[in-house]
Scaffold this motif. Sequence first.
Motif, mmCIF file in Angstrom:
data_model
loop_
_atom_site.group_PDB
_atom_site.id
_atom_site.type_symbol
_atom_site.label_atom_id
_atom_site.label_comp_id
_atom_site.label_asym_id
_atom_site.label_seq_id
_atom_site.Cartn_x
_atom_site.Cartn_y
_atom_site.Cartn_z
ATOM 1 N N ILE A 156 -17.003 -46.807 -20.883
ATOM 2 C CA ILE A 156 -17.187 -46.061 -19.670
ATOM 3 C C ILE A 156 -16.618 -46.781 -18.344
ATOM 4 C CG2 ILE A 156 -18.899 -45.158 -17.951
ATOM 5 C CD1 ILE A 156 -21.061 -45.149 -20.311
ATOM 6 N N THR A 157 -15.690 -46.166 -17.845
ATOM 7 C CA THR A 157 -14.990 -47.076 -16.479
ATOM 8 C C THR A 157 -15.446 -46.059 -15.362
ATOM 9 O OG1 THR A 157 -13.202 -47.002 -18.077
ATOM 10 C CG2 THR A 157 -12.660 -47.292 -15.426
ATOM 11 N N GLN A 158 -15.889 -47.229 -14.462
ATOM 12 C CA GLN A 158 -16.119 -46.538 -12.963
ATOM 13 C C GLN A 158 -15.276 -47.657 -12.100
ATOM 14 O OE1 GLN A 158 -20.300 -46.749 -12.203
ATOM 15 N NE2 GLN A 158 -20.223 -45.279 -10.367
ATOM 16 N N GLY A 159 -14.309 -46.952 -11.483
ATOM 17 C CA GLY A 159 -13.546 -47.899 -10.427
ATOM 18 C C GLY A 159 -12.863 -48.876 -11.301
ATOM 19 N N LYS A 176 -21.726 -55.412 -18.328
ATOM 20 C CA LYS A 176 -20.586 -55.078 -17.444
ATOM 21 C C LYS A 176 -19.293 -55.936 -17.473
ATOM 22 C CE LYS A 176 -20.161 -53.450 -12.677
ATOM 23 N NZ LYS A 176 -20.587 -53.029 -11.458
#
Length: 122
Positions: free
Chosen positions: A41-44, A109
């Motif tokens: 999952i990528t966020q920024g 993370k």
Amino acid sequence: MRWERENIILRKTILILVLLLISMMILSGCVSYDHLSKHSITQGNDFTNYYLFKEGNDNKDSLIIFIGGSGYSSVLGLKEYGIWKTITLAYDLQNKLLSDFDILVPEKKNIKMGKKVEINNR
């Protein structure tokens, strides 16, 4: 004369022990995680990997979610040069429980599988 014979026996014994130790070290690094699929999952600029252990294509009725503890390394352990140097409880779970359960292991993370936290010095 007797001293020389004892010295030769001692040297052979030490050589055998060293070879056994080296063999054990090599073989202990030969573990692998089976039935593993990696998802991200990528966020920024951040990412979180998670690993799903399952046998076959069917979902089992029960799912175990294993959340690894603290530390600066992967929840699966440390892998160097393609060999797992350390493993975690996730390894035992997939070996012992995978026939009855699907297992989900979320990574910490921004940590890659088998790696430690990479700190960029500025």
